[in-house]
Design an enzyme around this catalytic site. Sequence first.
Site, mmCIF file in Angstrom:
data_model
loop_
_atom_site.group_PDB
_atom_site.id
_atom_site.type_symbol
_atom_site.label_atom_id
_atom_site.label_comp_id
_atom_site.label_asym_id
_atom_site.label_seq_id
_atom_site.Cartn_x
_atom_site.Cartn_y
_atom_site.Cartn_z
ATOM 1 N N ARG A 1 16.638 4.526 24.016
ATOM 2 C CA ARG A 1 15.206 5.586 23.827
ATOM 3 C C ARG A 1 14.337 5.612 24.457
ATOM 4 O O ARG A 1 14.423 4.725 25.628
ATOM 5 C CB ARG A 1 14.726 4.646 21.849
ATOM 6 N N LYS B 1 11.256 -7.854 17.205
ATOM 7 C CA LYS B 1 10.004 -7.068 17.640
ATOM 8 C C LYS B 1 8.496 -6.863 17.902
ATOM 9 O O LYS B 1 8.117 -7.399 16.609
ATOM 10 C CB LYS B 1 10.221 -5.745 17.623
ATOM 11 N N CYS C 1 23.970 4.926 13.114
ATOM 12 C CA CYS C 1 23.195 3.123 12.807
ATOM 13 C C CYS C 1 24.377 2.466 12.294
ATOM 14 O O CYS C 1 25.010 2.861 11.515
ATOM 15 C CB CYS C 1 22.517 3.561 12.240
ATOM 16 N N CYS D 1 19.107 2.432 5.488
ATOM 17 C CA CYS D 1 19.133 0.354 4.798
ATOM 18 C C CYS D 1 17.860 -0.496 4.728
ATOM 19 O O CYS D 1 16.768 0.103 4.887
ATOM 20 C CB CYS D 1 19.782 0.138 5.613
ATOM 21 N N ARG E 1 6.900 -2.802 21.547
ATOM 22 C CA ARG E 1 7.412 -1.825 21.435
ATOM 23 C C ARG E 1 6.832 -0.361 22.160
ATOM 24 O O ARG E 1 6.051 -0.700 22.552
ATOM 25 C CB ARG E 1 8.085 -1.081 19.962
ATOM 26 N N CYS F 1 12.797 1.866 8.962
ATOM 27 C CA CYS F 1 12.468 2.218 10.061
ATOM 28 C C CYS F 1 11.930 3.197 9.635
ATOM 29 O O CYS F 1 10.663 4.567 10.751
ATOM 30 C CB CYS F 1 13.731 3.014 11.453
ATOM 31 N N LYS G 1 5.114 -4.402 17.113
ATOM 32 C CA LYS G 1 4.569 -3.251 17.067
ATOM 33 C C LYS G 1 3.508 -2.475 16.690
ATOM 34 O O LYS G 1 2.040 -3.743 16.089
ATOM 35 C CB LYS G 1 5.370 -2.606 15.518
ATOM 36 N N CYS H 1 14.724 7.891 8.625
ATOM 37 C CA CYS H 1 16.087 7.894 9.707
ATOM 38 C C CYS H 1 17.232 8.193 9.934
ATOM 39 O O CYS H 1 17.132 9.311 9.510
ATOM 40 C CB CYS H 1 15.991 6.178 9.139
#
Length: 572
Positions: free
Chosen positions: A74, A207, A434, A473, A143, A477, A209, A428
């Site tokens: 990424r 994480k 994934c 899932c 991120r 995302c 954001k 996603c």
Amino acid sequence: MSDKKLSANEGIKTRSNYLRGTIEEGLADLSTGSMSEDDQQLLKFHGTYQQDDRDLRNDRRKHRLEKAYSFMIRIRVPGGVATPHQWLEVDRMAEQFANGTIKLTTRQAFQFHGIIKSNLKRTIKEINQTAMDTVAACGDVNRNVMCNPNPYLSSVHEEVLKAAQDISTHLTPATRAYHEIWLDGEKIESTEEEQEPIYGKTYLPRKFKITIAVPPSNDVDIFANCLSFIAIVEDGKLLGYNVAVGGGMGSTHGNEATYPRIADVIGFCTPDQIVDVSEKVVLVQRDYGDRTDRKHSRFKYTVDDRGPDWILAKINEYLGYELGAVRPYEFKDNGDRFGWVEDETGNFHYTLFVEGGRVLDTPAFPMRTGLREIAKIHGGDFRLTANQNLIIANITAKKRSEIEALLEKYGIHHSHERSALRLASIACVALPTCALALAEAERYLPEVVTYLEEELENAGLRHDSITIRMTGCPNGCGRPFISEIGFVGRGPDRYNLYLGGGHAGQRLSKLYRQDVHTDEIRGLLAPIFQHYAKERNAGEHFGDFVIRAGYVAATIQGGDFHKNIKEEALKN
């Protein structure tokens, strides 16, 4: 909570020597395409995930071969703005090292898929040579910082973009590990322990954001992020930002202690305070976030557990001054503006629809080649949107005809002439790469949209924008829990169907049907579309209508996401 055992990842970070682990040794071991489990966790901080092609698992198992391991990389693009040279380099590396495609993410980043271990270091090194990087694109740190890509041609965009870039730079981990491992940086021997002034030795619990939005557009979905700033503009002047905290999408099937949450708007800061405020909010999460349960360690749970008032007081304490009162603002939508737009300077901007964010060539639609040729002559920039689309920005009047000719030559000049539903879709990656995906998303949502388009056409709703999102899932995302129609994978060909999210991303959705088979989707939604077409109020969005009409109850905040679900929703 202090008596609970720390999660395993906390030990991995502590032992890692500031994110080094044994990554260098693992890269040198070419007897396997994988890395050790601990190093897989640490690699995320460097911007890469180990994956495998799940389509090939059974066949490789049958032939007693290890999984077809590869890596996703990424690339951070703070604010989503890249130069034509950077685009050309990303395009080259996609062909040379990855699977020949470029993924534009929902967080304004580039992603490569299918990079084998022996090419991992070289790819990251060459990314850095383009004045981009991958550090902190993943992992328990801040991120990529997102910001509005200027769809309303706001004159303050340059200031907002710089703020996003300044926050990103300030919150980038200080460890030298990234430069040592990937860029052949000098290893400095010292008797003094390395310092990580903001994050400390164990970084954040999970994480983090950050986004910046410029009303009336909420295209970056500020309510779905840990920390967001809402630009307050009067008479073309940026006065400052409202501060929103505690948003997040992820949840876990069957675990009602996990849920998505909408951010609370708690205060106001001036432009010169935005970096300081960002740091202090991160420090509050560093010091008070849950490090014992990874499913409860996002900042949204810290805000929910302590309460927004406590969070505000603690932020003010860390700042040494108080945030101001929240200023009025209004969001109207969270979509992109497609096609050509001229700004007040006489420059033009073209927003291109990129289905699923996947830039690739097909015989009928050679988008990647077309964009490559455009980048060769383009003097402006490229802007990645949070909806996985692309703006070819700052095109001079003189260059517009050349750009238009290339768009037409490669068949991408009509990319935005799709149904309003398709233009408002996000998916996603999900399968096959994934590891968390339970069902398809990027490969399947276009098919779902195609047959739903027929139903919308029958109802006279082709041009009515309805946000629709699909994820493989419940980690979210693609931000499905704030879309008007959301599909969340439960297993092969099965999804939870959510309805009632806010059209501007301001409200969470509610479960309408659990464990829906793909064959049932059309039959479930078609009568609701017909009902909406016949009985909606003037200007009423689909997400508002399904609540008023009683299909689902409104979800006020994350704590009631699992409440007030109708009995028939759980019968499947």
